[in-house]
Design a protein around this motif. Structure first.
Motif, PDB file in Angstrom:
ATOM      1  N   ASP A  49      -6.460  -0.458  -5.139  1.00 37.93           N
ATOM      2  CA  ASP A  49      -5.930  -1.876  -3.242  1.00 37.93           C
ATOM      3  C   ASP A  49      -6.575  -2.705  -3.033  1.00 37.93           C
ATOM      4  O   ASP A  49      -7.282  -1.678  -2.232  1.00 37.93           O
ATOM      5  CB  ASP A  49      -5.027  -0.350  -2.281  1.00 37.93           C
ATOM      6  CG  ASP A  49      -4.147  -1.040  -1.562  1.00 37.93           C
ATOM      7  OD1 ASP A  49      -4.020  -2.137  -1.503  1.00 37.93           O
ATOM      8  OD2 ASP A  49      -3.642  -0.588  -0.746  1.00 37.93           O
ATOM      9  N   GLU A  50      -5.782  -4.337  -3.088  1.00 35.85           N
ATOM     10  CA  GLU A  50      -6.216  -5.168  -2.660  1.00 35.85           C
ATOM     11  C   GLU A  50      -8.487  -4.866  -3.468  1.00 35.85           C
ATOM     12  O   GLU A  50      -9.127  -4.746  -2.221  1.00 35.85           O
ATOM     13  CB  GLU A  50      -6.784  -5.376  -1.058  1.00 35.85           C
ATOM     14  CG  GLU A  50      -4.832  -5.732  -0.582  1.00 35.85           C
ATOM     15  CD  GLU A  50      -4.865  -6.171   0.172  1.00 35.85           C
ATOM     16  OE1 GLU A  50      -5.508  -7.521   0.481  1.00 35.85           O
ATOM     17  OE2 GLU A  50      -4.062  -6.351   0.998  1.00 35.85           O
ATOM     18  N   SER A  94       0.576  -1.152   0.392  1.00 34.91           N
ATOM     19  CA  SER A  94       0.337   0.005   0.077  1.00 34.91           C
ATOM     20  C   SER A  94       0.936   1.003   0.114  1.00 34.91           C
ATOM     21  O   SER A  94       0.535   1.841  -0.336  1.00 34.91           O
ATOM     22  CB  SER A  94      -1.281   0.084   1.307  1.00 34.91           C
ATOM     23  OG  SER A  94      -2.245  -1.223   1.113  1.00 34.91           O
ATOM     24  N   GLU A 147      -7.452   0.775  -0.412  1.00 36.50           N
ATOM     25  CA  GLU A 147      -7.850  -0.597   0.207  1.00 36.50           C
ATOM     26  C   GLU A 147      -8.751   0.198   1.349  1.00 36.50           C
ATOM     27  O   GLU A 147      -9.045   0.933   2.211  1.00 36.50           O
ATOM     28  CB  GLU A 147      -5.979  -0.946   1.892  1.00 36.50           C
ATOM     29  CG  GLU A 147      -6.555  -2.069   2.047  1.00 36.50           C
ATOM     30  CD  GLU A 147      -4.935  -2.615   2.768  1.00 36.50           C
ATOM     31  OE1 GLU A 147      -3.828  -1.340   2.648  1.00 36.50           O
ATOM     32  OE2 GLU A 147      -4.989  -2.804   3.437  1.00 36.50           O
TER      33      GLU A 147
HETATM   34 MG   LIG Z   1      -2.051  -2.642   2.476  1.00 37.14          MG
END
Ligand SMILES: [Mg+2]
Ligand SMILES: Nc1ncnc2c1ncn2[C@@H]1O[C@H](COP(=O)(O)OP(=O)(O)O)[C@@H](O)[C@H]1O
Length: 238
Positions: A159-160, A41, A83
């Motif tokens: 992010d994810e 991240s 995220e």
């Molecule tokens: Mg992360």
């Protein structure tokens, strides 16, 4: 399209990235893999200008962007979906999505972009008046990506995207990321901790371990790599 070279990042005295590297070419889907706390991240946040690097450079479309504030990067065609999605829970779906078109380059095309985004993500149209916090996790992820697309990016960073989602929903989102590349011609970088999930979707991958880019290559190569097995599955019985 995007090049990250020798990136060092620290939070105060605590250095998190050590010479991190990343490259994304036009039309590619690239994943950043690595265990929790590896600095994934932080790498993405530095690319989008939320965090300033101590050393190294980030070049996007032949321009240095390290040191530029995040809202300027968006103006340059780089969108970042944070995220855990970070929607405004008490704003409607439509208001959340429209916030993505804030930069001047995107604002004048807002209606047209919204139409395209709704075609990809029908949830944005069907649930437009619903408060964001009342959506399921998968729907919230779709709205967050839709908001990113409203900036009319050339490169979308997520992010994810699959965090906490059921396998079927994660698959749907993976297919949508493919369509974003195929139909909109937007390159995609995403972070994921599951090797199989990530490398099935991506063309190439980068592996971060303890803040260093220790491995990169085409997905098929990484899937066979014993180094990847060591990091993600442990040394046991290999
Ligand atoms: Mg992360
Ligand atoms: N804002 C911050 N301040 C201080 N330390 C941070 C901050 N953000 C992340 N870290 C630390 O940096 C390291 C890398 O975090 P992160 O980039 O979130 O990793 P990943 O996304 O790979 O899980 C972790 O040790 C984390 O605790």
């Amino acid at each position: 399209m995007l090049t990250v070279e020798g990136l060092d990042v620290a939070y105060g005295d605590f250095q998190v990235l050590w010479g991190a590297e990343l490259r994304v070419d036009e039309g590619e889907i690239v994943c950043v893999l690595g265990p929790n706390g590896a600095g994934k991240s932080t790498l993405m946040n530095t690319i989008s200008g939320l965090v300033k690097p101590r050393a190294g450079r980030v070049t996007f479309l032949d321009q240095r962007v390290d040191g530029l504030p995040a809202h300027r990067s968006a103006g340059h065609g780089l969108a970042h979906v944070l995220e855990r999605r970070r929607l405004f829970p008490f704003l409607t779906v439509l208001d959340n999505v429209l916030l993505g078109s804030h930069n001047p380059r995107a604002r004048s095309h807002r209606a047209e972009t919204l139409e395209r985004v709704e075609a990809l993500f029908p949830v944005v149209r069907v649930r437009r008046a619903q408060l964001a916090h009342t959506l399921s996790g998968g729907e919230q992820q779709m709205v967050a990506i839709a908001r990113g697309l409203m900036a009319r990016p050339r490169l979308l960073m997520v992010d994810e995207p699959f965090l906490g989602l059921a396998p079927q929903v994660a698959r749907d989102i993976g297919l949508l990321l493919r369509r974003i590349r195929e139909e909109e011609g937007i390159s995609v970088v995403f972070i994921e901790q599951n090797v199989e999930v990530a490398l099935r979707l991506a063309d190439r991958g980068y592996v971060l371990e303890s803040g260093r880019t220790i491995l990169s290559g085409p997905s098929a190569e990484l899937l066979r790599s014993s180094e990847v097995k060591r990091i993600f599955l442990g040394d046991v019985a290999l």
